[in-house]
Design a protein around this motif. Sequence first.
Motif, PDB file in Angstrom:
ATOM      1  N   UNK A  62       0.872  -1.207  -0.229  1.00  0.00           N
ATOM      2  CA  UNK A  62      -0.056  -0.015  -0.124  1.00  0.00           C
ATOM      3  C   UNK A  62       0.734   1.359  -0.141  1.00  0.00           C
ATOM      4  N   UNK A  63       1.889   1.164   0.922  1.00  0.00           N
ATOM      5  CA  UNK A  63       2.758   2.293   0.580  1.00  0.00           C
ATOM      6  C   UNK A  63       3.409   2.720  -0.453  1.00  0.00           C
TER       7      UNK A  63
ATOM      8  N   UNK B  51      -2.853  -0.190   5.297  1.00  0.00           N
ATOM      9  CA  UNK B  51      -1.961   1.090   5.532  1.00  0.00           C
ATOM     10  C   UNK B  51      -2.424   2.185   5.032  1.00  0.00           C
ATOM     11  N   UNK B  52      -3.008   3.216   5.517  1.00  0.00           N
ATOM     12  CA  UNK B  52      -3.408   4.432   4.813  1.00  0.00           C
ATOM     13  C   UNK B  52      -2.401   5.232   4.289  1.00  0.00           C
TER      14      UNK B  52
ATOM     15  N   UNK C 174      -9.894   6.454  -4.811  1.00  0.00           N
ATOM     16  CA  UNK C 174      -9.454   5.603  -3.919  1.00  0.00           C
ATOM     17  C   UNK C 174     -10.188   4.695  -2.846  1.00  0.00           C
ATOM     18  N   UNK C 175     -10.045   3.520  -2.697  1.00  0.00           N
ATOM     19  CA  UNK C 175     -10.809   2.979  -1.674  1.00  0.00           C
ATOM     20  C   UNK C 175      -9.665   2.409  -0.796  1.00  0.00           C
ATOM     21  N   UNK C 176      -9.991   2.779   0.592  1.00  0.00           N
ATOM     22  CA  UNK C 176      -9.190   2.370   1.566  1.00  0.00           C
ATOM     23  C   UNK C 176     -10.153   1.404   2.696  1.00  0.00           C
TER      24      UNK C 176
ATOM     25  N   UNK D 283      -1.632  -1.158  12.632  1.00  0.00           N
ATOM     26  CA  UNK D 283      -1.755   0.200  12.025  1.00  0.00           C
ATOM     27  C   UNK D 283      -2.960   0.951  12.462  1.00  0.00           C
ATOM     28  N   UNK D 284      -2.748   2.283  13.164  1.00  0.00           N
ATOM     29  CA  UNK D 284      -3.817   2.822  13.329  1.00  0.00           C
ATOM     30  C   UNK D 284      -4.616   3.583  12.270  1.00  0.00           C
ATOM     31  N   UNK D 285      -5.974   3.612  12.121  1.00  0.00           N
ATOM     32  CA  UNK D 285      -6.417   4.585  11.090  1.00  0.00           C
ATOM     33  C   UNK D 285      -5.899   6.029  11.128  1.00  0.00           C
TER      34      UNK D 285
END
Length: 317
Positions: free
Chosen positions: A111-112, A133-134, A258-260, A269-271
């Motif tokens: 994702x990164x 991963x946002x 985008x879709x998360x 992993x925090x939001x």
Amino acid sequence: MINSTDFPEPAIIPVNGVELEVFEAGRENKGKPIVLCHGWPEHAYSWRHLMPVLVEAGYHVIAPNQRGFGNSSRPAEVTDYDIEHLSGDLVALLDHYGYDDATFVGHDWGAFVVWSLALLHPDRVNKVINLSLPYQVRGETPWIEVMEQFLGGDFYFVHFNRQPGIADAVFDANTSRFIRNLYRKSVPPAPPEPGMAFVNLALAEAPLGEPVMSDSDLAVYISGFETSGFTGGINWYRNLDRNWHLLADVDPIIQQPALMIYGDRDVAVPRSESLTEFVPHVEVVGLDCGHWIQEEMPEETNQVISQWLEQQDATSD
């Protein structure tokens, strides 16, 4: 040896000065590419549940083992794993197939890479789907420095950077145990142990919680890392501050749809509280699972992704 009858045989494709082991499906759908980018310590095989669904939806699915993983190249230089190289591999992969752009899907470190690819090569990315991963905001201080200050020297990102080779050797010596102990769900909460958590996990006698996947699926991961070792993948971490510098001059806003997808039980992993500031056209979905989203809830993950893609296709027609 990949042991799923549904998973395609790989091809070795030269791109960007390396060779990537690429698993491809839906070639009959040429013209509608979607590229799937795994995380750490993962393998393209992590997308085995999603690939047939995407083919059925009309996509040409391309799932590489990225550099450092599986039978893909494992350059010796740490800097060969920075974001310019990782994103350059994906651009070159599009060139290989003759595509101007594609939809990119990433999980964890993948994702990164996908977020960064959309910043560095925005014309090559038409849609973004990321899991776990946002978008990581680039603050005023390099990322590893911030982590060291707030999370300490034993935090695995910091440990990988400040004590190179230590964790790699432990993982390489305990590959099967590390992978089996890591891929768990419903792990009971416990106070943090002293030392580096992943090293402790690689040495732990018994896993906690429940297995995320079958023994035969785990065997694919174990075999992959017995082939590649862990250093190539860990070198991705060793470029985090270098990536911070490399991303200094790019427009930080992701303009693509985008879709998360978050795992609501993901303790790793925090939001993100600022996601919509940097990704204004994002839809956010949470699933009742941990970090290994597409392994833990494959049917639900497939449904969320396929429905979102269908909606995007409908609005662009």
